[in-house]
Write an enzyme that holds these catalytic residues in place. Structure first.
Site, PDB file in Angstrom:
ATOM      1  N   SER A   9       0.847  -1.284   0.047  1.00 13.35           N
ATOM      2  CA  SER A   9      -0.025   0.012   0.043  1.00 13.35           C
ATOM      3  C   SER A   9       0.661   1.321   0.166  1.00 13.35           C
ATOM      4  O   SER A   9       1.738   1.418   1.107  1.00 13.35           O
ATOM      5  CB  SER A   9      -0.875   0.002   1.333  1.00 13.35           C
ATOM      6  OG  SER A   9      -1.404   1.499   1.410  1.00 13.35           O
ATOM      7  N   HIS A  33      -1.444  -1.353  -4.091  1.00  6.99           N
ATOM      8  CA  HIS A  33      -2.664  -0.879  -3.381  1.00  6.99           C
ATOM      9  C   HIS A  33      -2.560   0.637  -3.503  1.00  6.99           C
ATOM     10  O   HIS A  33      -1.728   1.341  -2.829  1.00  6.99           O
ATOM     11  CB  HIS A  33      -2.600  -1.576  -2.152  1.00  6.99           C
ATOM     12  CG  HIS A  33      -4.018  -1.567  -1.326  1.00  6.99           C
ATOM     13  ND1 HIS A  33      -5.162  -2.269  -1.776  1.00  6.99           N
ATOM     14  CD2 HIS A  33      -4.231  -0.658  -0.352  1.00  6.99           C
ATOM     15  CE1 HIS A  33      -6.080  -1.970  -0.871  1.00  6.99           C
ATOM     16  NE2 HIS A  33      -5.613  -1.006   0.048  1.00  6.99           N
ATOM     17  N   ASP A  35      -4.772   3.576  -1.719  1.00  5.52           N
ATOM     18  CA  ASP A  35      -5.826   3.968  -0.660  1.00  5.52           C
ATOM     19  C   ASP A  35      -6.565   5.264  -0.739  1.00  5.52           C
ATOM     20  O   ASP A  35      -5.824   6.094  -0.778  1.00  5.52           O
ATOM     21  CB  ASP A  35      -5.277   3.704   0.634  1.00  5.52           C
ATOM     22  CG  ASP A  35      -5.308   2.185   1.343  1.00  5.52           C
ATOM     23  OD1 ASP A  35      -5.977   1.525   1.137  1.00  5.52           O
ATOM     24  OD2 ASP A  35      -3.998   2.115   1.723  1.00  5.52           O
ATOM     25  N   MET A  37      -8.918   8.066  -0.021  1.00  2.00           N
ATOM     26  CA  MET A  37      -9.781   8.516   1.192  1.00  2.00           C
ATOM     27  C   MET A  37     -10.142  10.114   0.804  1.00  2.00           C
ATOM     28  O   MET A  37      -9.379  10.716   0.412  1.00  2.00           O
ATOM     29  CB  MET A  37      -8.888   8.551   2.353  1.00  2.00           C
ATOM     30  CG  MET A  37      -8.064   7.113   2.599  1.00  2.00           C
ATOM     31  SD  MET A  37      -7.354   7.097   4.314  1.00  2.00           S
ATOM     32  CE  MET A  37      -6.689   5.674   4.168  1.00  2.00           C
ATOM     33  N   HIS A  66      -8.484   1.057  -3.648  1.00  2.00           N
ATOM     34  CA  HIS A  66      -9.378   0.775  -2.324  1.00  2.00           C
ATOM     35  C   HIS A  66     -10.026   2.339  -2.141  1.00  2.00           C
ATOM     36  O   HIS A  66      -9.468   3.041  -1.439  1.00  2.00           O
ATOM     37  CB  HIS A  66      -8.643   0.219  -1.364  1.00  2.00           C
ATOM     38  CG  HIS A  66      -9.361   0.110   0.037  1.00  2.00           C
ATOM     39  ND1 HIS A  66      -8.594  -0.118   1.180  1.00  2.00           N
ATOM     40  CD2 HIS A  66     -10.664  -0.092   0.334  1.00  2.00           C
ATOM     41  CE1 HIS A  66      -9.500  -0.200   2.280  1.00  2.00           C
ATOM     42  NE2 HIS A  66     -10.859  -0.177   1.666  1.00  2.00           N
ATOM     43  N   MET A  68     -12.111   4.301  -0.038  1.00  2.00           N
ATOM     44  CA  MET A  68     -12.502   4.839   1.258  1.00  2.00           C
ATOM     45  C   MET A  68     -13.310   6.022   1.399  1.00  2.00           C
ATOM     46  O   MET A  68     -12.954   6.937   1.804  1.00  2.00           O
ATOM     47  CB  MET A  68     -11.641   4.817   2.311  1.00  2.00           C
ATOM     48  CG  MET A  68     -11.233   3.211   2.757  1.00  2.00           C
ATOM     49  SD  MET A  68      -9.783   3.043   3.384  1.00  2.00           S
ATOM     50  CE  MET A  68      -8.459   3.164   1.940  1.00  2.00           C
ATOM     51  N   MET A 137     -11.543  -5.987   5.873  1.00  2.00           N
ATOM     52  CA  MET A 137     -10.704  -4.820   6.812  1.00  2.00           C
ATOM     53  C   MET A 137     -10.503  -5.564   8.003  1.00  2.00           C
ATOM     54  O   MET A 137     -11.295  -5.838   8.764  1.00  2.00           O
ATOM     55  CB  MET A 137     -11.416  -3.617   7.292  1.00  2.00           C
ATOM     56  CG  MET A 137     -11.600  -2.631   5.611  1.00  2.00           C
ATOM     57  SD  MET A 137     -10.099  -2.433   4.729  1.00  2.00           S
ATOM     58  CE  MET A 137      -8.923  -1.539   6.056  1.00  2.00           C
ATOM     59  N   ASP A 175      -6.751  -6.358   4.652  1.00  2.00           N
ATOM     60  CA  ASP A 175      -6.258  -5.280   4.653  1.00  2.00           C
ATOM     61  C   ASP A 175      -6.085  -4.492   5.945  1.00  2.00           C
ATOM     62  O   ASP A 175      -7.070  -4.333   6.465  1.00  2.00           O
ATOM     63  CB  ASP A 175      -6.899  -4.337   3.578  1.00  2.00           C
ATOM     64  CG  ASP A 175      -6.225  -3.004   3.571  1.00  2.00           C
ATOM     65  OD1 ASP A 175      -5.037  -2.619   4.043  1.00  2.00           O
ATOM     66  OD2 ASP A 175      -6.731  -2.169   2.710  1.00  2.00           O
TER      67      ASP A 175
END
Ligand code: DX5
Ligand code: ZN
Length: 224
Positions: A9, A33, A35, A37, A66, A68, A137, A175
């Site tokens: 990540s 990966h 992330d 957000m 991913h 979020m 998660m 994760d």
């Protein structure tokens, strides 16, 4: 189940040197990966689709986004268009469980469904054929470097059993807090895609850290 994928990540990388972070794991990582957000779904802000598009030019690694974020129904297709190989939406945020996965797939990306630690997976069982990956998660989403939630291991195991029982070929990703102390238990529970942030980018040699993690996971799975 032959797959043992390690997905570092970049949340744990230097944000000013993302291309270097990708290069540091090229040849070792199975995917990168990313992330995403938005300060709303989680109390942190990271990358957008523009970053994915920029990163795409510097690495041949599959980009695993991913999300979020709130309203993934609206934003998720942008990540597929930006060059993500997979786009994962959170079950707690997605509204349209028919159209959103379909839209992502129609853009040529795999689509994942993620659940926070407190969200049961059972309610999504009947619609999992619309997805290519399920993400359990193992920390509360929002930050890297948190401690692994061991309570999630029975959940990973139950998802694996359910997928096998139903004959579903979804990848099962874990994760959060995945490192040399926890990856074996994740593999034994049935995970086959392992996200690791600090365990990879906090290591002196990120490539070697990936190889060591993959080896541990493989050995744990085969019981020797
Ligand atoms: C947390 C992120 C994770 C995180 C993992 O919200 O989804 O991908 O970066 O980092 P580590 O491996 O350090 O827990
Ligand atoms: Zn993540």
């Amino acid at each position: 189940m032959a797959r043992t994928f390690i997905a570092p990540s970049i949340l744990s990388a230097d944000f000013a040197r993302l291309a270097d972070a990708a290069r540091a794991v090229e040849g070792n990582a199975d995917q990168l990966h990313v992330d995403v957000m938005d300060y709303h779904f989680v109390p942190n802000l990271t990358f957008g689709a523009g970053t994915v598009e920029a990163l795409r030019k510097y690495t041949s690694l599959p980009l695993d986004c991913h999300l979020m974020i709130e309203d993934p129904d609206r934003w998720a297709p942008l990540y597929a268009e930006a060059g993500a190989s997979s786009v994962t939406v959170h079950a707690e945020a997605v509204h349209d469980l028919v159209r959103t996965p379909k839209a992502i797939r129609s853009l040529g990306a795999r689509v994942g469904l993620a659940v926070r630690p407190g969200t049961p997976f059972e309610r999504y069982e009947s619609i999992l054929d619309r997805f290519d990956m399920f993400l359990v998660m193992t920390v509360e989403p929002g930050f890297g470097g948190q401690s692994f939630l061991y309570d999630m291991l029975p959940k990973v195991k139950a998802v694996r059993q359910m997928l096998d029982r139903r004959g579903l070929a979804l990848w099962l990703q874990v994760d959060g807090g995945v490192n040399e102390d926890t990856i074996e238990q994740c593999a034994e529970a049935g995970a086959d895609v392992f996200v690791a942030g600090s365990a990879v980018y906090g290591a002196d040699d990120p490539g070697a850290a990936i190889e060591a993690l993959r080896e541990q996971a493989r050995r744990a799975r085969t019981g020797g």
